[in-house]
Design a protein around this motif. Structure first.
Motif, PDB file in Angstrom:
ATOM      1  N   UNK A 196      41.134 121.321  93.377  1.00  0.00           N
ATOM      2  CA  UNK A 196      41.134 119.927  93.341  1.00  0.00           C
ATOM      3  C   UNK A 196      42.357 119.271  92.806  1.00  0.00           C
ATOM      4  N   UNK A 197      42.728 117.935  93.071  1.00  0.00           N
ATOM      5  CA  UNK A 197      43.737 117.347  92.604  1.00  0.00           C
ATOM      6  C   UNK A 197      43.755 117.210  91.106  1.00  0.00           C
ATOM      7  N   UNK A 198      44.947 117.470  90.444  1.00  0.00           N
ATOM      8  CA  UNK A 198      44.792 117.350  88.888  1.00  0.00           C
ATOM      9  C   UNK A 198      45.038 115.806  88.509  1.00  0.00           C
ATOM     10  N   UNK A 199      44.107 115.685  87.369  1.00  0.00           N
ATOM     11  CA  UNK A 199      43.743 114.232  87.035  1.00  0.00           C
ATOM     12  C   UNK A 199      44.222 114.175  85.713  1.00  0.00           C
ATOM     13  N   UNK A 200      45.121 113.043  85.316  1.00  0.00           N
ATOM     14  CA  UNK A 200      45.628 112.991  83.997  1.00  0.00           C
ATOM     15  C   UNK A 200      44.822 112.129  83.251  1.00  0.00           C
ATOM     16  N   UNK A 201      43.867 111.387  83.918  1.00  0.00           N
ATOM     17  CA  UNK A 201      42.978 110.465  83.116  1.00  0.00           C
ATOM     18  C   UNK A 201      41.679 110.258  84.056  1.00  0.00           C
ATOM     19  N   UNK A 202      40.852 109.431  83.735  1.00  0.00           N
ATOM     20  CA  UNK A 202      39.703 109.284  84.327  1.00  0.00           C
ATOM     21  C   UNK A 202      38.667 110.339  83.718  1.00  0.00           C
ATOM     22  N   UNK A 203      37.283 110.442  84.339  1.00  0.00           N
ATOM     23  CA  UNK A 203      36.187 111.415  84.077  1.00  0.00           C
ATOM     24  C   UNK A 203      35.989 112.340  85.122  1.00  0.00           C
ATOM     25  N   UNK A 204      35.659 113.648  84.643  1.00  0.00           N
ATOM     26  CA  UNK A 204      34.992 114.436  85.691  1.00  0.00           C
ATOM     27  C   UNK A 204      33.581 114.554  85.467  1.00  0.00           C
ATOM     28  N   UNK A 205      32.791 114.546  86.640  1.00  0.00           N
ATOM     29  CA  UNK A 205      31.320 114.463  86.529  1.00  0.00           C
ATOM     30  C   UNK A 205      30.768 115.852  86.912  1.00  0.00           C
ATOM     31  N   UNK A 206      30.064 116.702  86.482  1.00  0.00           N
ATOM     32  CA  UNK A 206      29.186 117.714  87.114  1.00  0.00           C
ATOM     33  C   UNK A 206      27.540 117.344  87.002  1.00  0.00           C
ATOM     34  N   UNK A 207      27.089 117.456  88.165  1.00  0.00           N
ATOM     35  CA  UNK A 207      25.734 117.065  88.179  1.00  0.00           C
ATOM     36  C   UNK A 207      24.647 117.704  88.802  1.00  0.00           C
ATOM     37  N   UNK A 208      23.676 117.851  88.508  1.00  0.00           N
ATOM     38  CA  UNK A 208      22.595 118.440  89.289  1.00  0.00           C
ATOM     39  C   UNK A 208      21.831 117.591  90.241  1.00  0.00           C
ATOM     40  N   UNK A 209      21.113 118.011  91.307  1.00  0.00           N
ATOM     41  CA  UNK A 209      20.744 116.991  92.207  1.00  0.00           C
ATOM     42  C   UNK A 209      19.608 115.880  91.866  1.00  0.00           C
ATOM     43  N   UNK A 210      18.902 116.188  90.897  1.00  0.00           N
ATOM     44  CA  UNK A 210      18.170 115.278  90.313  1.00  0.00           C
ATOM     45  C   UNK A 210      18.905 114.015  89.835  1.00  0.00           C
ATOM     46  N   UNK A 211      20.147 114.075  89.486  1.00  0.00           N
ATOM     47  CA  UNK A 211      20.917 113.104  88.966  1.00  0.00           C
ATOM     48  C   UNK A 211      21.608 112.486  89.970  1.00  0.00           C
ATOM     49  N   UNK A 212      22.591 113.054  90.861  1.00  0.00           N
ATOM     50  CA  UNK A 212      23.516 112.364  91.668  1.00  0.00           C
ATOM     51  C   UNK A 212      22.419 112.056  93.094  1.00  0.00           C
ATOM     52  N   UNK A 213      21.588 112.882  93.324  1.00  0.00           N
ATOM     53  CA  UNK A 213      20.687 112.309  94.636  1.00  0.00           C
ATOM     54  C   UNK A 213      19.745 111.438  93.965  1.00  0.00           C
ATOM     55  N   UNK A 214      18.579 111.735  93.325  1.00  0.00           N
ATOM     56  CA  UNK A 214      17.549 110.846  92.982  1.00  0.00           C
ATOM     57  C   UNK A 214      17.819 109.810  92.171  1.00  0.00           C
ATOM     58  N   UNK A 215      18.943 110.134  91.027  1.00  0.00           N
ATOM     59  CA  UNK A 215      19.181 108.815  90.164  1.00  0.00           C
ATOM     60  C   UNK A 215      19.910 107.710  91.090  1.00  0.00           C
ATOM     61  N   UNK A 216      21.173 108.537  91.383  1.00  0.00           N
ATOM     62  CA  UNK A 216      22.193 107.829  91.908  1.00  0.00           C
ATOM     63  C   UNK A 216      22.224 107.418  93.341  1.00  0.00           C
ATOM     64  N   UNK A 217      22.012 108.145  94.098  1.00  0.00           N
ATOM     65  CA  UNK A 217      22.028 108.110  95.659  1.00  0.00           C
ATOM     66  C   UNK A 217      20.732 107.094  96.025  1.00  0.00           C
TER      67      UNK A 217
END
Length: 238
Positions: free
Chosen positions: A172-193
């Protein structure tokens, strides 16, 4: 520099217990952030997700000196060997973010429908890792149409007793700032998508956040599913 992390996890309305887990292994120059989505535990047994995390961190810590990703892949094999007899009918999706501060390198190691994304300081989360489900069986990008198909609950790659499917390993591209997100499908599919309200989610929904700056509020979980040498949902790794 320091990494700050925050853990959020909530049991789904159709689940007897929360079968997600998250954790972090902080070493001298590298950081392993992990999220796991496993089968619901059988009555009277420890759940596979937290057991998998403990086994994985022990295997990483005891592995011979090697580059971070090589150590992780060896630890995944050792973890599978340790779990296959204890959880013969279970399976687990997982995502591991490996951050190497000394070399300013990042990798994603994933299998199943847990994902890793990156959010700049001003902007939306961009999901960077593939999804392994029967809904997008030809490995196409996962869309809203895929999210609405019942086949998306069938994983085409995961950790299970019968075999250890090789995970996706991507720099992955190294990021000096911002936020990394790790999510299960209940979070990124059901809640967000799909945009469902958190109180109405059917599946367990969990997310692990990592950033250089402290988070303004503590994380929260409805179960004891955070695995780390320092048991907290919001801490600093130096």
């Amino acid at each position: 520099m320091s990494w700050h992390w925050q853990w959020h996890s909530r049991r789904g309305s159709e689940r007897r217990s929360n079968a997600d887990a998250g954790g972090l292994l902080n070493e001298t120059t590298s950081l392993y952030a992990v999220i796991v989505d496993a089968n619901e535990p059988e009555h009277g047994r420890d759940d596979m997700a937290t057991t998998l995390l403990r086994q994985l961190f022990n295997a990483c810590a005891s592995a011979a000196p090697a580059p971070p990703v090589e150590r992780l892949l060896a630890a995944l094999e050792a973890t599978h060997a340790a779990l296959r007899r204890s959880y013969p009918t279970h399976c687990a999706a997982y995502a591991v973010l490996v951050l190497d501060d000394s070399r300013q390198q990042a990798w994603a190691v994933t299998a199943g429908d847990c994902r890793i994304g990156y959010q700049p300081d001003t902007g939306q989360v961009e999901w960077l890792t593939p999804v392994d489900t029967a809904a997008n069986w030809s490995a196409e990008d996962f869309t809203l149409d895929h999210a609405r198909q019942p086949e998306r609950h069938t994983l085409t790659r995961c950790m299970k007793a019968t075999r250890l499917a090789p995970p996706h390993v991507e720099p992955l591209h190294w990021q000096p700032s911002g936020t990394w997100h790790l999510a299960t499908d209940g979070e990124w599919i059901e809640r967000r998508l799909l945009g469902q309200e958190i109180a109405t989610l059917c599946d367990d929904a969990s997310t692990l956040l990592l950033a250089r700056q402290p988070f303004p509020a503590p994380g929260h979980s409805d179960s004891d599913n955070w695995i780390s040498p320092h048991h907290s949902s919001t801490r600093t790794a130096t």
